[in-house]
Scaffold this motif. Structure first.
Motif, PDB file in Angstrom:
ATOM      1  N   LYS A 180      10.190  -3.051   6.864  1.00  0.00           N
ATOM      2  CA  LYS A 180      10.769  -2.380   8.167  1.00  0.00           C
ATOM      3  C   LYS A 180      12.283  -2.710   8.290  1.00  0.00           C
ATOM      4  O   LYS A 180      12.577  -3.607   8.069  1.00  0.00           O
ATOM      5  CB  LYS A 180      10.024  -2.892   9.342  1.00  0.00           C
ATOM      6  CG  LYS A 180      10.432  -2.160  10.707  1.00  0.00           C
ATOM      7  CD  LYS A 180       9.612  -2.761  12.134  1.00  0.00           C
ATOM      8  CE  LYS A 180       9.796  -2.011  13.211  1.00  0.00           C
ATOM      9  NZ  LYS A 180       9.013  -2.416  14.436  1.00  0.00           N
ATOM     10  N   ASP A 205      12.881   2.138  12.408  1.00  0.00           N
ATOM     11  CA  ASP A 205      11.637   2.593  12.213  1.00  0.00           C
ATOM     12  C   ASP A 205      10.711   1.963  12.924  1.00  0.00           C
ATOM     13  O   ASP A 205      10.984   0.931  13.802  1.00  0.00           O
ATOM     14  CB  ASP A 205      10.996   1.361  10.715  1.00  0.00           C
ATOM     15  CG  ASP A 205      11.487   2.104   9.569  1.00  0.00           C
ATOM     16  OD1 ASP A 205      11.381   3.157   9.427  1.00  0.00           O
ATOM     17  OD2 ASP A 205      11.923   1.185   8.576  1.00  0.00           O
ATOM     18  N   TRP A 232       7.184   1.087  13.513  1.00  0.00           N
ATOM     19  CA  TRP A 232       5.985   0.663  12.811  1.00  0.00           C
ATOM     20  C   TRP A 232       5.199  -0.167  13.764  1.00  0.00           C
ATOM     21  O   TRP A 232       5.352  -0.845  14.409  1.00  0.00           O
ATOM     22  CB  TRP A 232       6.236  -0.189  11.661  1.00  0.00           C
ATOM     23  CG  TRP A 232       6.853   0.530  10.313  1.00  0.00           C
ATOM     24  CD1 TRP A 232       7.414   1.673  10.411  1.00  0.00           C
ATOM     25  CD2 TRP A 232       7.107   0.023   9.027  1.00  0.00           C
ATOM     26  NE1 TRP A 232       7.883   1.975   9.246  1.00  0.00           N
ATOM     27  CE2 TRP A 232       7.783   0.820   8.386  1.00  0.00           C
ATOM     28  CE3 TRP A 232       6.742  -1.258   8.553  1.00  0.00           C
ATOM     29  CZ2 TRP A 232       8.082   0.640   7.108  1.00  0.00           C
ATOM     30  CZ3 TRP A 232       7.128  -1.658   7.222  1.00  0.00           C
ATOM     31  CH2 TRP A 232       7.920  -0.778   6.335  1.00  0.00           C
ATOM     32  N   GLU A 235       1.830  -2.387  12.575  1.00  0.00           N
ATOM     33  CA  GLU A 235       1.093  -3.073  11.599  1.00  0.00           C
ATOM     34  C   GLU A 235      -0.525  -2.869  11.849  1.00  0.00           C
ATOM     35  O   GLU A 235      -0.734  -3.214  12.858  1.00  0.00           O
ATOM     36  CB  GLU A 235       1.879  -4.311  11.375  1.00  0.00           C
ATOM     37  CG  GLU A 235       3.110  -4.531  11.338  1.00  0.00           C
ATOM     38  CD  GLU A 235       3.510  -4.115   9.801  1.00  0.00           C
ATOM     39  OE1 GLU A 235       2.816  -3.721   8.958  1.00  0.00           O
ATOM     40  OE2 GLU A 235       4.569  -4.292   9.598  1.00  0.00           O
ATOM     41  N   ARG A 285      -0.273   3.906   3.927  1.00  0.00           N
ATOM     42  CA  ARG A 285      -0.564   2.382   3.350  1.00  0.00           C
ATOM     43  C   ARG A 285       0.725   1.851   2.655  1.00  0.00           C
ATOM     44  O   ARG A 285       1.453   2.642   2.319  1.00  0.00           O
ATOM     45  CB  ARG A 285      -1.866   2.596   2.150  1.00  0.00           C
ATOM     46  CG  ARG A 285      -3.198   2.936   2.656  1.00  0.00           C
ATOM     47  CD  ARG A 285      -4.232   3.051   1.394  1.00  0.00           C
ATOM     48  NE  ARG A 285      -3.734   3.890   0.752  1.00  0.00           N
ATOM     49  CZ  ARG A 285      -4.229   4.431  -0.287  1.00  0.00           C
ATOM     50  NH1 ARG A 285      -5.431   3.618  -0.875  1.00  0.00           N
ATOM     51  NH2 ARG A 285      -4.009   5.202  -1.152  1.00  0.00           N
ATOM     52  N   ASN A 286       0.912   0.467   3.011  1.00  0.00           N
ATOM     53  CA  ASN A 286       2.272  -0.011   2.397  1.00  0.00           C
ATOM     54  C   ASN A 286       2.142  -0.201   0.996  1.00  0.00           C
ATOM     55  O   ASN A 286       2.186  -0.997   0.426  1.00  0.00           O
ATOM     56  CB  ASN A 286       2.407  -1.346   2.853  1.00  0.00           C
ATOM     57  CG  ASN A 286       3.912  -1.755   2.780  1.00  0.00           C
ATOM     58  OD1 ASN A 286       4.443  -1.213   1.906  1.00  0.00           O
ATOM     59  ND2 ASN A 286       4.348  -2.488   3.700  1.00  0.00           N
ATOM     60  N   ILE A 302       8.150   7.916   4.850  1.00  0.00           N
ATOM     61  CA  ILE A 302       8.771   7.006   5.735  1.00  0.00           C
ATOM     62  C   ILE A 302       9.952   7.029   6.243  1.00  0.00           C
ATOM     63  O   ILE A 302      10.312   6.788   7.317  1.00  0.00           O
ATOM     64  CB  ILE A 302       8.560   5.544   5.045  1.00  0.00           C
ATOM     65  CG1 ILE A 302       7.372   5.239   4.482  1.00  0.00           C
ATOM     66  CG2 ILE A 302       8.943   4.492   5.876  1.00  0.00           C
ATOM     67  CD1 ILE A 302       6.114   5.265   5.422  1.00  0.00           C
ATOM     68  N   VAL A 318       4.811   5.195  13.022  1.00  0.00           N
ATOM     69  CA  VAL A 318       4.042   4.842  11.755  1.00  0.00           C
ATOM     70  C   VAL A 318       3.154   3.781  11.759  1.00  0.00           C
ATOM     71  O   VAL A 318       3.543   2.641  12.081  1.00  0.00           O
ATOM     72  CB  VAL A 318       4.824   4.720  10.536  1.00  0.00           C
ATOM     73  CG1 VAL A 318       4.073   4.699   9.214  1.00  0.00           C
ATOM     74  CG2 VAL A 318       6.019   5.825  10.370  1.00  0.00           C
ATOM     75  N   MET A 336       1.396   1.369   9.936  1.00  0.00           N
ATOM     76  CA  MET A 336       1.401   0.838   8.314  1.00  0.00           C
ATOM     77  C   MET A 336       0.342  -0.098   8.016  1.00  0.00           C
ATOM     78  O   MET A 336       0.108  -1.122   8.677  1.00  0.00           O
ATOM     79  CB  MET A 336       2.725   0.074   8.288  1.00  0.00           C
ATOM     80  CG  MET A 336       3.036  -0.224   6.753  1.00  0.00           C
ATOM     81  SD  MET A 336       3.592   1.042   5.639  1.00  0.00           S
ATOM     82  CE  MET A 336       4.791   1.991   6.325  1.00  0.00           C
ATOM     83  N   SER A 378      -1.366  -2.749   6.096  1.00  0.00           N
ATOM     84  CA  SER A 378      -1.111  -3.953   5.144  1.00  0.00           C
ATOM     85  C   SER A 378      -1.958  -4.002   4.018  1.00  0.00           C
ATOM     86  O   SER A 378      -2.983  -3.349   3.817  1.00  0.00           O
ATOM     87  CB  SER A 378      -1.054  -5.136   5.713  1.00  0.00           C
ATOM     88  OG  SER A 378      -0.316  -5.319   6.861  1.00  0.00           O
TER      89      SER A 378
END
Length: 248
Positions: free
Chosen positions: A104, A108, A110, A112, A195-196, A206, A216, A218, A220
């Protein structure tokens, strides 16, 4: 003599195949079989599964595989686990070509999520336009929130309609920042689920989300087995070259 097995399917794996072919190293490139029209490779190629750990170990013995390179997608956890177990059974050297995950950065937004189900739970209850950048095999859980309008992007046309209202894009990456920005604007995307995966090939979405100030979700990476891991094709070639000098 080296006879390597590349467990591929990624852009990094294709770059590695080209380098191995140029170096004249004997190798086999293996696709998992999820894509109906996989990209051509400059090496002998096989498509499909091996039949679990025992099937992979048998294949390696039968084909005289001396080295295995796991260059699969970071979310192909089952294949990575099978490779680690089969190589341990056969005492075959194994290395992973695994891109670093994204981290990040300022700007961003995010959320998680530990897995796909957590990503579904993180979506809002109010209807929204959502871009699912996760691959077709992971979309079914999102039917739990059918109020959203989803945008999906696949390499191959879907064999069956998605289980929810969706706008399907059939296209093969890599995708550019400008292209991702235009796609999100024209479709009114308000949320992104990704997906990361890491690496540069999929980073554009991204960066576009950051530019537009979009949240987003995201997902893991799954836990993967411990094994020798590098992030560049050059390091793989050095590893193979070192083995060759030792007479492996």
């Amino acid at each position: 003599m080296i006879r390597a097995l590349i467990l591929g399917g990624t852009a990094d794996a294709s770059l590695l195949a080209a380098e191995i072919a140029r170096a004249g190293i004997e190798a086999v490139y293996s696709y998992g079989g999820r894509t109906r029209a996989p990209a051509d490779q400059p090496l002998p190629t096989r498509i499909g599964g091996f039949g679990g750990v025992s099937g992979l170990a048998d294949y390696m013995r039968r084909e005289g595989i001396t080295h295995v390179i796991d260059a699969t997608h970071p979310f192909a956890a089952e294949m990575s686990r099978n490779a680690a177990a089969a190589c341990a059974d056969n005492r075959t050297p194994l290395i992973a070509l695994e891109r670093a995950p994204w981290t990040k950065t300022p700007g961003d937004d995010w959320i998680e999520a530990v897995d796909v189900h957590a990503a579904v739970a993180a979506l809002p209850e109010a209807p929204a336009r959502v871009f699912l950048a996760i691959g077709r095999q992971h979309i079914a859980p999102f039917a739990m929130k059918p109020q959203h309008i989803y945008t999906l992007r696949f390499v191959d046309p879907p064999e069956a309609p998605p289980p929810f209202a969706a706008d399907v894009i059939v296209s093969r990456g890599p995708f550019t920042f400008d292209g991702e920005l235009e796609m999100m604007r024209t479709r009114g995307i308000a949320w992104i689920v990704a997906r990361n995966s890491g690496g540069d090939g999929a980073r554009a979405k991204i960066e576009a989300a950051r530019m537009l100030g979009l949240p987003v979700i995201m997902i893991s990476r799954p836990p993967l087995p411990e094994r020798l891991r590098v992030e560049s094709v050059a390091e793989i070639m050095q590893w193979l070259g070192h083995s060759a000098r030792l007479g492996a």
